[in-house]
Design an enzyme around this catalytic site. Structure first.
Site, PDB file in Angstrom:
ATOM      1  N   ASP A  72       1.334  -0.766 -13.512  1.00 35.02           N
ATOM      2  CA  ASP A  72       2.030  -1.585 -12.501  1.00 35.02           C
ATOM      3  C   ASP A  72       2.320  -3.000 -13.003  1.00 35.02           C
ATOM      4  O   ASP A  72       3.472  -3.442 -12.975  1.00 35.02           O
ATOM      5  CB  ASP A  72       1.212  -1.661 -11.199  1.00 35.02           C
ATOM      6  CG  ASP A  72       1.243  -0.371 -10.409  1.00 35.02           C
ATOM      7  OD1 ASP A  72       1.469   0.677 -11.010  1.00 35.02           O
ATOM      8  OD2 ASP A  72       1.034  -0.422  -9.185  1.00 35.02           O
ATOM      9  N   GLY A  82       0.814  -1.228   0.000  1.00 35.76           N
ATOM     10  CA  GLY A  82       0.000   0.000   0.000  1.00 35.76           C
ATOM     11  C   GLY A  82       0.835   1.259   0.000  1.00 35.76           C
ATOM     12  O   GLY A  82       0.411   2.300   0.494  1.00 35.76           O
TER      13      GLY A  82
END
Ligand code: PMV
Length: 326
Positions: free
Chosen positions: A158, A109
């Site tokens: 990503d 995160g």
């Protein structure tokens, strides 16, 4: 029983986060922190997934999650991994389930693409177990589809960098371009330690765009121009220009409301300690910032970030995307 282990790298977005969701290009680097996934076939149809780093494990049986560690919440965290396993089982008509073990040294995160690295390593391990000749594009697509479960309208940047490695020029729905630039990029990463949700931050920008389409549209276009200009700076090894472009990029992201006090403190500390440029990286709202500095200033910048409350991560760019570990 056949066991396969794959690993995939984390990433930093050098320039272009958020704007990339709206069709502009981004420049992304793979870094030498990796997620490793080991898989093996089971002799029943269950899918068992375990990630000790995030305290989550359990069985998926007919789409229902039975937690072993981390309760129901673990099921939500492991859902993208389950989706990849299910897709592989469907595609190859498997009658048996799979054990999936995840290990990762990538902070979760924090904007370093930990979930994508795990998805890419999972897709690579499972698909390679069933088809040793599987292509990187298939792995990328499976991981990207899994990312769509956790993030709202992800750009795919990503999973792309975790799959292909190196420095990428990434523009949604266009072919991914690996930039052949041999540059040493002296970057310091500072982690605020504040967790945030990429999905919520992407939604926040979407919402702002729908209320102010002309204004936000121009900010997004300017973000794209910065990325285009940065390629020349990268090719020429012009760190000063690159730093300036990073600063401008950050101020645009700030205008979109995706920075936060904790990030600003680390960014100002880095700039005051002599960084050529400093900006948030990833979704913002917490997570990480990056600072570019001349090699002789790197230590000063790292100390300043630490003193301002950040956790410093020193990493290098890596050309190695997803690989099967022998
Ligand atoms: O913070 P991360 O690693 O989830 O990166 C998010 C990058 C965004 O551009 C904000 C979203 C995306 O899907 O590209």
């Amino acid at each position: 029983m056949k066991r396969i282990k794959a690993s995939a790298p984390a990433k930093v977005i050098l320039l272009g986060e958020h704007f990339v969701v709206h069709g502009e290009p981004a420049i992304v680097l793979a870094i030498d922190k990796r997620a490793t996934v080991t898989v093996e076939m089971r002799n029943d149809p269950k899918i068992f997934i375990e990630s000790k780093d995030i305290g989550a494990s359990g069985f998926f049986v007919n789409d229902k999650f039975h937690p072993k560690m981390g309760g129901e919440e673990a099921g939500r965290k492991l859902e993208p991994i389950y989706a990849i396993a299910k897709e592989a089982i469907r595609r190859y008509n498997l009658r048996y389930g799979i054990n999936i073990n995840i290990e990762s040294s990538i902070p979760v995160g924090a904007g370093l693409g930990s979930s994508a690295a795990v998805s890419v390593a999972t897709a690579s391990a499972i698909f390679s177990m069933l088809d040793p000749k599987v292509s990187k594009d298939t792995i990328f697509n499976a991981a990207f589809n899994a990312e769509k479960i956790v993030h709202e309208t992800p750009s795919g940047v990503d999973p792309a960098v975790s799959t292909y490695g190196g420095i990428l020029w990434y523009c949604r729905s266009k072919p991914i371009r690996k930039l052949k630039i041999d540059i040493h990029l002296p970057l310091v990463i500072g982690n605020t330690g504040k967790e945030r949700s990429t999905g919520k931050l992407v939604a926040k920008v979407n919402e702002l765009r729908s209320r102010y389409p002309l204004i936000v549209g121009k900010i997004i276009k300017a973000g794209g121009e910065i990325v285009k200009r940065s390629v020349k700076a990268l090719r020429e090894g012009d760190l000063k220009t690159l730093g300036e472009l990073m600063n401008i990029d950050h101020e645009l992201l700030r205008a979109l409301g995706v920075s936060c006090r904790e990030l600003e403190e680390l960014i100002y500390a880095a700039r005051e300690a002599g960084a050529l440029g400093a900006k948030l990286t990833g979704a913002g709202g917490g997570g990480c910032m990056i600072a570019l500095a001349h090699p002789e200033k790197i230590i000063d910048v790292a100390h300043a970030i630490k003193k301002a409350g950040g956790e410093v991560l020193v990493t290098e760019k890596t050309d190695e995307g997803v690989i099967i570990e022998r």
